[in-house]
Design a protein around this motif. Structure first.
Motif, short mmCIF file in Angstrom:
data_model
loop_
_atom_site.label_atom_id
_atom_site.label_comp_id
_atom_site.label_asym_id
_atom_site.label_seq_id
_atom_site.Cartn_x
_atom_site.Cartn_y
_atom_site.Cartn_z
N THR A 190 10.72 -21.89 -8.43
CA THR A 190 9.67 -21.55 -7.47
C THR A 190 8.32 -21.89 -8.08
O THR A 190 8.04 -21.51 -9.22
N ILE A 191 7.52 -22.62 -7.32
CA ILE A 191 6.20 -23.04 -7.78
C ILE A 191 5.14 -22.36 -6.93
O ILE A 191 5.23 -22.34 -5.69
N ASP A 192 4.14 -21.79 -7.59
CA ASP A 192 3.02 -21.15 -6.90
C ASP A 192 1.74 -21.82 -7.39
O ASP A 192 1.41 -21.73 -8.58
N ARG A 193 1.02 -22.47 -6.51
CA ARG A 193 -0.17 -23.21 -6.94
C ARG A 193 -1.29 -22.30 -7.44
O ARG A 193 -2.25 -22.77 -8.06
N LEU A 194 -1.18 -21.00 -7.21
CA LEU A 194 -2.19 -20.07 -7.70
C LEU A 194 -1.87 -19.58 -9.12
O LEU A 194 -2.72 -18.98 -9.77
N ARG A 195 -0.65 -19.86 -9.59
CA ARG A 195 -0.28 -19.44 -10.95
C ARG A 195 -0.58 -20.58 -11.92
O ARG A 195 0.30 -21.30 -12.37
N SER A 198 17.48 -26.20 -6.41
CA SER A 198 16.63 -25.95 -5.24
C SER A 198 15.24 -25.56 -5.75
O SER A 198 15.12 -24.65 -6.57
N CYS A 199 14.23 -26.27 -5.26
CA CYS A 199 12.86 -26.01 -5.74
C CYS A 199 11.96 -25.73 -4.55
O CYS A 199 11.87 -26.53 -3.61
N ASP A 200 11.28 -24.59 -4.60
CA ASP A 200 10.38 -24.17 -3.52
C ASP A 200 8.99 -24.72 -3.79
O ASP A 200 8.27 -24.25 -4.67
N PHE A 201 8.61 -25.74 -3.01
CA PHE A 201 7.29 -26.37 -3.11
C PHE A 201 6.35 -25.92 -1.98
O PHE A 201 5.32 -26.54 -1.75
N ARG A 202 6.71 -24.83 -1.28
CA ARG A 202 5.94 -24.49 -0.07
C ARG A 202 4.48 -24.16 -0.34
O ARG A 202 3.61 -24.45 0.48
N ARG A 261 24.07 -33.46 -15.81
CA ARG A 261 24.17 -32.91 -17.17
C ARG A 261 23.45 -33.83 -18.15
O ARG A 261 23.44 -35.04 -18.00
N ALA A 262 22.83 -33.23 -19.15
CA ALA A 262 22.16 -33.97 -20.23
C ALA A 262 21.26 -35.08 -19.69
O ALA A 262 21.46 -36.25 -19.97
N THR A 263 20.27 -34.68 -18.89
CA THR A 263 19.34 -35.66 -18.32
C THR A 263 17.91 -35.16 -18.39
O THR A 263 17.64 -33.96 -18.38
N TRP A 264 16.99 -36.12 -18.46
CA TRP A 264 15.56 -35.91 -18.30
C TRP A 264 15.20 -36.39 -16.90
O TRP A 264 15.58 -37.48 -16.48
N ASN A 265 14.48 -35.52 -16.14
CA ASN A 265 14.18 -35.81 -14.74
C ASN A 265 12.69 -35.66 -14.45
O ASN A 265 12.04 -34.73 -14.96
N VAL A 266 12.17 -36.56 -13.64
CA VAL A 266 10.79 -36.49 -13.16
C VAL A 266 10.84 -36.58 -11.64
O VAL A 266 11.23 -37.61 -11.09
N ILE A 267 10.49 -35.48 -10.99
CA ILE A 267 10.55 -35.42 -9.53
C ILE A 267 9.13 -35.30 -9.00
O ILE A 267 8.41 -34.34 -9.30
N ARG A 268 8.70 -36.28 -8.21
CA ARG A 268 7.34 -36.33 -7.71
C ARG A 268 7.36 -36.19 -6.20
O ARG A 268 8.12 -36.85 -5.50
N VAL A 269 6.47 -35.31 -5.70
CA VAL A 269 6.37 -35.09 -4.26
C VAL A 269 4.91 -35.23 -3.82
O VAL A 269 3.99 -35.01 -4.61
N SER A 270 4.72 -35.60 -2.59
CA SER A 270 3.37 -35.61 -2.00
C SER A 270 3.06 -34.22 -1.46
O SER A 270 3.96 -33.48 -1.05
N THR A 271 1.78 -33.83 -1.51
CA THR A 271 1.36 -32.51 -1.06
C THR A 271 0.22 -32.61 -0.07
O THR A 271 -0.45 -33.64 0.03
N LYS A 272 -0.02 -31.54 0.64
CA LYS A 272 -1.10 -31.49 1.62
C LYS A 272 -2.20 -30.51 1.22
O LYS A 272 -3.02 -30.13 2.05
N VAL A 273 -2.21 -30.12 -0.05
CA VAL A 273 -3.28 -29.25 -0.54
C VAL A 273 -3.92 -29.91 -1.74
O VAL A 273 -3.36 -30.81 -2.36
#
Length: 504
Positions: A9-14, A437-441, A492-504
């Motif tokens: 869970t990601i919170d842009r205020l934290r 599952s990642c919460d980007f809301r 398993r045993a991976t490095w990941n970079v997940i990039r999303v577009s945002t509206k804020v």
């Protein structure tokens, strides 16, 4: 069997902090083939008009390194900076007692500054507080930064450099707590010298920033006491305290190895506590931040480097060949640095070319990227902006060195200007994929830009001049976004970079 799940869970205020881009710095020392036959090889087919390899320049520019520490390292504690300026024909050849090699001083301050411009980087200059002291340090600041009308600044001009180098960041020696160091000192001896050298350096140029030597690694017997004493004696003159630490897997304990980010995090937090203790003791309003200006994997080459013939010129030293497993750890260490961006303002991957480095060269031949090149590249390119705390709910494991290790390690970076958010993820498990599952809301995520994965079936796989693309990142097509929630499988045993577009 059902796949195990993990949630973020990601919170842009934290907000942790706005990241200082200098945490993606690196290091070039006069050691082995870092300089000669590394960045500089005038007889190479791809050498430019100054003798610098253009293929190396291209790879370093790709990494987008904002600051590079120079000229050492252990080397600096026996280095006379005057040997590396002025006409090359008049520069002396010296014996380097740090690495028992021969230094001809063909590359010095002027030439390295030229190379920095070619790779779009700045210098973090180290001064010799091993065999020298405050006078030589302030003379160097005057030579580099004073506009003119004084002995040392006019000497610079006579060497053809009319404008000041304007070097902002200066290291007050290197690893002065180490008995291996030329001019090794006690904490009291070093703290007093750092204070006096820093004082006259600042008087010469009040705009500079100063980095005091912390412990050479967390296992030093004087750790913590060294930091407290040095800061007690030099607090008002310095801005940063350095940390150095290298990581290895000599016993082939991969579960413990991939958890070394926990050890780095504890080291950082311990040094922060010491800095804040001294601040409270002095009732100061000034905050000392950290420069983790030597970090990397280093253990493959140590036996091979016990060479018998002294005084060679640019021998093969510390040329670790990195595995896919090493790249996973480097990714985890980068996550840890970003998580501590509120206090770690600078960091240097040590080193940059040939010597424990992401970039390797063959004399007269090709340059190629080691496995560790890629997580560093991803963090440097996409880890700029605001570091955000993330709540991670992940399975855990116990290993030889640690307990309750999260299988999933992650941090998020939000770039408000580009309207993107990047999630850096390491799956430490050697057996199991994770359904993530990642919460980007909170960032109003609107779409997946890319999901980069560094993976390989063999943990010991390496890149080489013959097979430079054995371990390279790939694009995954499995990530989806719906209602601000991202779903994907983290293998398993991976490095990941997940990039999303945002509206804020």
């Amino acid at each position: 069997m059902c796949m195990k799940k993990a949630t973020i869970t990601i919170d842009r205020l934290r907000i942790i902090a706005t990241i200082d881009n200098r945490i993606y710095g690196s290091f070039i020392e006069h050691l082995g083939r870092a300089v000669y036959d590394g960045i500089y090889e005038p007889t190479h087919p791809m050498a430019d008009e100054d003798g610098f390899r253009k293929d190396v320049i291209q790879l370093v520019k790709k990494l987008n390194v904002p600051i590079i520490r120079y000229p050492g390292g252990n080397f600096v504690s026996g280095y006379n900076w005057e040997d590396g300026v002025g006409p090359r024909s008049e520069r002396p050849t010296k014996l380097d007692l740090a690495w028992f090699t021969r230094e001809n001083n063909e590359i010095g301050l002027h030439e390295f500054s030229k190379w920095l411009k070619k790779v779009d980087s700045e210098m973090m200059m180290a001064v010799n507080l091993g065999t020298r002291g405050a006078d030589e340090a302030r003379n160097l600041v005057e030579y580099c930064n004073h506009p003119g009308g004084s002995y040392w600044s006019d000497l610079r001009k006579s060497h053809g450099v009319l404008e000041p180098y304007a070097i902002k960041t200066w290291c007050l020696g290197n690893e002065m707590d180490g008995p291996w160091q030329i001019g090794h000192k006690t904490a009291v001896e070093y703290g007093r010298l750092a204070n006096e050298a820093g004082k006259v350096m600042r008087w010469t140029d009040p705009q500079i920033e100063l980095v005091a030597c912390g412990s050479s690694n967390i296992d030093m017997p004087t750790f913590a006491e060294w930091e407290a004493t040095v800061l007690d004696l030099s607090y008002d003159q310095v801005d940063y305290l350095s940390l150095h630490n290298y990581y290895g897997n000599p016993t082939d304990d991969t579960p413990s190895y991939l958890a070394k980010g926990i050890e780095m995090d504890e080291f950082i937090k311990s040094v922060v506590a010491i800095c804040d203790y001294v601040k409270a003791k002095k009732r100061s309003k000034k905050k000392i931040n950290l420069s983790f200006d030597e970090w990397n994997v280093w253990y493959h080459s140590r036996e091979a480097d016990q060479f018998n013939e002294r005084w060679q010129f640019a021998p093969h030293l510390l040329e670790d060949i990195y595995t896919f497993e090493d790249a996973l750890l480097v990714g985890g260490l980068l996550i840890t640095l970003i998580k501590n961006a509120d206090r770690v303002h600078m960091a240097c991957l040590a080193q940059l070319v040939n010597v424990i480095a992401p970039v390797m060269t063959k004399t007269g031949g090709k340059a190629w990227c080691q496995t560790i090149f890629y997580p560093f590249l991803h963090a440097s390119l996409h880890g700029r902006g605001v570091a955000l705390q993330v709540n991670v709910d992940s399975p855990k494991y116990d290993c030889t060195q640690f307990t309750d290790v999260p299988v999933l390690d992650a941090v998020a970076v939000w770039n408000e200007e580009d309207k993107t958010a990047t999630l850096f993820v390491l799956n430490r498990s050697l057996e199991e994929d994770l359904d993530l599952s990642c919460d980007f809301r909170s960032l109003k995520a609107s779409g997946v830009l890319e999901h980069i994965v560094l993976e390989h079936a063999d943990l010991k796989a390496v890149n080489s001049v013959e097979n430079p693309d054995n371990v390279v990142p790939v694009q995954s097509r499995g990530a989806s976004l719906a209602g601000g929630r991202l779903s994907c499988v983290v293998k398993r045993a991976t490095w990941n970079v997940i990039r999303v577009s945002t509206k804020v």
